[in-house]
Design an enzyme around this catalytic site. Structure first.
Site, PDB file in Angstrom:
ATOM      1  CG  HIS A 186      -3.329   7.372   1.685  1.00 55.92           C
ATOM      2  ND1 HIS A 186      -4.143   8.458   0.993  1.00 55.92           N
ATOM      3  CD2 HIS A 186      -3.587   6.236   0.523  1.00 55.92           C
ATOM      4  CE1 HIS A 186      -4.980   7.977   0.091  1.00 55.92           C
ATOM      5  NE2 HIS A 186      -4.937   6.576   0.077  1.00 55.92           N
ATOM      6  NE  ARG A 194     -15.289   2.751   1.829  1.00 51.29           N
ATOM      7  CZ  ARG A 194     -14.718   2.307   0.788  1.00 51.29           C
ATOM      8  NH1 ARG A 194     -13.209   2.535   0.577  1.00 51.29           N
ATOM      9  NH2 ARG A 194     -15.227   1.684  -0.379  1.00 51.29           N
TER      10      ARG A 194
END
Length: 259
Positions: A186, A194
């Site tokens: 992340h 996306r």
């Protein structure tokens, strides 16, 4: 087969290959562009952009976006612009090599109307967690201080895999694992999902050709989005405790999009 991967696990590869349908490569080779596509418009890039965005909560419908993007029919800007940005990122990926510099450039495109400019294409400086709609924390990502090292390892492995000779099944395995490892790190303030879904498809295209851009993986993930998130969560609550031995159900979702 690649060797010395540092962050992208390969322990499940043999089990994964055993699970694959023998028809997958033939089905992949039958993929082709849609009649709606033109010299300046890609139907399947629209499919990818719309459904990847819908996974993140956008309410746009594919038919509306096609009318907007292909035929110039006007809609409210708030309805289309984030999907336009993601479409531009997919188009960029289709015309550029998969590497760290271009992944950052793609993120700058797809996050243009999501993040402040200073955060576009740059690693986050804050703690990051994923929460449920009722406010429960369901995942704690890598700490900000861990992100640069984790991404250095990720990009090193990506370069090794991009240069390695892989079978069709191995390409699918590593594409899905790249997707999963990226989303678990992340690295961005937003736009991680996306980006991960784009990189997955970008890797396949880099390895076995442009038919990858016709693969309806984002649509499949959206149609199975509850299962998609359940399978991502199977690895554990915190980054330092991730158990990639539980990743097989997630990894098999990608070949399922061909079936």
């Amino acid at each position: 087969m690649p060797v010395d991967l540092t962050i992208i696990p390969d322990a499940l590869l043999e089990r994964y290959l055993h699970e694959l349908s023998p028809d997958l490569e033939s089905l992949f080779n039958q993929l082709q562009d849609a009649e709606l596509s033109t010299a300046n418009f890609s139907f399947y890039t629209s499919v990818s952009s719309v459904f990847s965005s819908k996974i993140e909560g956008e309410t746009i419908e594919l038919d509306s976006f096609v009318k907007h993007r292909r035929d110039g029919i006007p809609f409210q800007a708030d309805y289309t612009r984030k999907i336009d940005d993601l479409y531009d990122a997919y188009t960029f990926a289709q015309n550029n090599r998969l590497n760290s510099e271009n992944i950052a450039a793609a993120h700058r495109l797809l996050s243009k109307h999501i993040l402040n400019k200073s955060a576009q294409g740059n690693f986050r400086k804050h703690n990051m967690y994923v929460s449920t709609p009722d406010g429960r924390i369901e995942y704690v990502a890598a700490l900000p201080g861990q992100v640069p090292d984790a991404m250095d390892k990720f990009y090193r492995d990506l370069d090794l895999l991009t240069g390695a000779e892989l079978s069709f099944g191995e390409v699918l395995y590593y594409a899905a694992m790249i997707h999963l490892v990226f989303v678990k790190i992340h690295p961005w303030n937003d736009g991680n999902g996306r980006s991960a879904r784009l990189i997955e498809k970008w890797f396949i295209a880099e390895k076995i050709g442009e038919k990858a851009w016709y693969l309806p993986s984002e649509k499949h993930y959206y149609n199975q989005h509850n299962l998609y998130y359940i399978n991502i969560r199977k690895l554990g609550l915190e980054y330092i405790e991730l158990d990639y031995s539980q990743a097989l159900p997630f990894l098999l979702m990608l070949p399922d999009s061909l079936l």
